[in-house]
Every structure is written in structure tokens, then in C-alpha cells.
Design a protein around this motif. Structure first.
Motif, short mmCIF file in Angstrom:
data_model
loop_
_atom_site.label_atom_id
_atom_site.label_comp_id
_atom_site.label_asym_id
_atom_site.label_seq_id
_atom_site.Cartn_x
_atom_site.Cartn_y
_atom_site.Cartn_z
N THR A 21 0.82 -1.22 0.00
CA THR A 21 0.00 0.00 0.00
C THR A 21 0.85 1.26 0.00
O THR A 21 0.31 2.37 -0.05
N GLN A 33 -5.24 5.35 8.79
CA GLN A 33 -6.50 4.95 9.40
C GLN A 33 -7.60 4.76 8.36
O GLN A 33 -8.52 3.96 8.56
N HIS A 34 -7.49 5.47 7.25
CA HIS A 34 -8.53 5.31 6.21
C HIS A 34 -8.47 3.90 5.62
O HIS A 34 -9.51 3.35 5.22
N LEU A 35 -7.29 3.29 5.59
CA LEU A 35 -7.17 1.92 5.11
C LEU A 35 -7.79 0.94 6.10
O LEU A 35 -8.36 -0.09 5.70
N ARG A 37 -10.33 1.72 8.12
CA ARG A 37 -11.78 1.89 7.98
C ARG A 37 -12.32 1.20 6.73
O ARG A 37 -13.46 0.71 6.73
N GLN A 38 -11.52 1.13 5.69
CA GLN A 38 -11.93 0.47 4.46
C GLN A 38 -11.81 -1.05 4.55
O GLN A 38 -12.24 -1.77 3.64
N GLY A 39 -11.24 -1.53 5.65
CA GLY A 39 -11.08 -2.97 5.82
C GLY A 39 -9.94 -3.56 5.01
O GLY A 39 -9.83 -4.79 4.88
N ARG A 40 -9.05 -2.71 4.52
CA ARG A 40 -7.94 -3.18 3.67
C ARG A 40 -6.75 -3.66 4.50
O ARG A 40 -5.98 -4.49 4.03
#
Length: 204
Positions: A21, A33-35, A37-40
């Protein structure tokens, strides 16, 4: 998957998927943190008591192969070997690699060479080049070693090398093959036997 530092401040261990990533060692946790929240990706807090216990388990396996086990850090150790031909050494290192995984469940990479620095480099090659299947045995002046030294930068060899980057950026980004050879007095004590470096990480 990644493991965070104390107080969950930054990333200190990364799986290959997390590296893909663009995340690197030391990346602040809030930046990815956005990753989460996206479950990635998944981020885990540090558990040093567990790490210490697992490190001891790995060391116990290594001590079955050699009395000369020298912990370098919580996730890396040097092991002294002697009296092996190159072919015997490869077989011995492969057995060590497989038994650590079998007895502890921890994937490790094994680098074997006449000196600690070259063993650490061999370990890096074992980790990064799939053809080695986790085990790399190098001779000091072989064509294989010389070719590999041109593929990695000096900053890849030792963790403290990151400090060189600000003081000596031309060195840190130079091929490892440009590292000056030690004098006989500098290499004495480690060139007589083979050293094997085995970094392992729960996030690997």
C-alpha cells in the motif's frame, strides 16, 4: 497487517500486503486509518511480553544447532557454524529454517556467510529474492555475492544505517558493493566461522 509502536503511534512492523500500500517503517498510524476503515489492513498494538517469549523459543531451537547463538535484537540472532562445506552448510541452514517454522510457527529467513555483515546481507537476499526460498549461503568473493551486492543499497544492511542517510546520503543510497573491505584486523574473529542471521517478525 501492521504492528504499532508504544502508544500506537507509528508502524514498526509490516506484512508484505501492508508494504504494497506504500506504507513504510515509521509511518504514523493516523495516516493510514482510512485503510483500516476500508477494511484493507489491520493494525495491532505491540505485545513485548509475547515477542520476548517467542524470541526465546526461536533461540532454543537455534541452540540445538549451535552453542554459539548471539542475540542481536528481539527479532534477530547470529549463530556460529564451523566445519561445513558450502553444500553441507546449505543443507544445515535449510534444516534450521524448516525446524524453526515447525516448532514455533514463525517464518524466518536464514543468511549464511563468513562475516556478520555479509551474513546479514545474505539474510536480506533470502528475504527479498523468492528463488532462495528463505535460505541464502554466500561466499565472500564469489560472483554470486558480487552480483547481489550491486542489487541492494547500503541502507538495507543494518538498522542503524538509516542514521547514515542524513549524514552520508551518497553512501546510504550507493550499492552495497561499494562498501570498503575490512582490513585483516577488522575482520578477525568472525571470518573463521560462518554466521547466520535470522530476522523474524510476527507480522511477516
Amino acid at each position: 497487517m501492521g504492528v504499532l509502536s508504544n502508544n500506537d503511534g507509528c508502524v514498526i512492523a509490516l506484512s508484505n500486503e501492508l508494504k504494497a500500500t506504500g506504507t513504510t517503517m515509521g509511518t504514523p498510524a493516523f495516516e493510514i486509518q482510512h485503510l483500516v476503515r476500508q477494511g484493507r489492513i489491520h493494525l495491532l498494538s505491540s505485545n513485548y511480553e509475547l515477542y520476548g517469549d517467542m524470541s526465546q523459543r526461536v533461540q532454543s531451537v537455534l541452540e540445538e544447532f549451535s552453542p554459539g547463538v548471539e542475540p542481536y535484537s528481539i527479532d534477530e540472532m547470529f549463530v556460529r557454524f564451523g566445519g561445513f562445506t558450502p553444500n553441507q552448510m546449505l543443507e544445515h541452514a535449510r534444516q534450521l529454517h524448516d525446524l524453526v517454522r515447525q516448532y514455533t510457527g514463525i517464518p524466518v529467513c536464514v543468511g549464511v556467510a563468513p562475516t556478520r555483515t555479509l551474513a546479514k546481507f545474505a539474510n536480506r537476499a533470502a528475504k527479498k529474492i523468492p528463488a532462495y526460498r528463505g535460505v541464502c549461503v554466500l561466499k565472500a568473493d564469489s560472483a554470486e555475492t558480487k552480483a547481489l551486492l550491486q542489487r541492494f543499497e547500503l541502507g538495507d544492511l543494518w538498522a542503524p544505517a538509516g542514521g547514515w542517510s542524513s549524514a552520508l546520503p551518497c553512501w546510504a543510497s550507493a550499492p552495497a558493493g561499494t562498501l570498503p573491505k575490512p582490513t585483516p584486523s577488522e575482520s578477525a574473529g568472525s571470518s573463521a566461522s560462518r554466521s547466520s542471521a535470522l530476522p523474524w517478525s510476527c507480522a511477516a
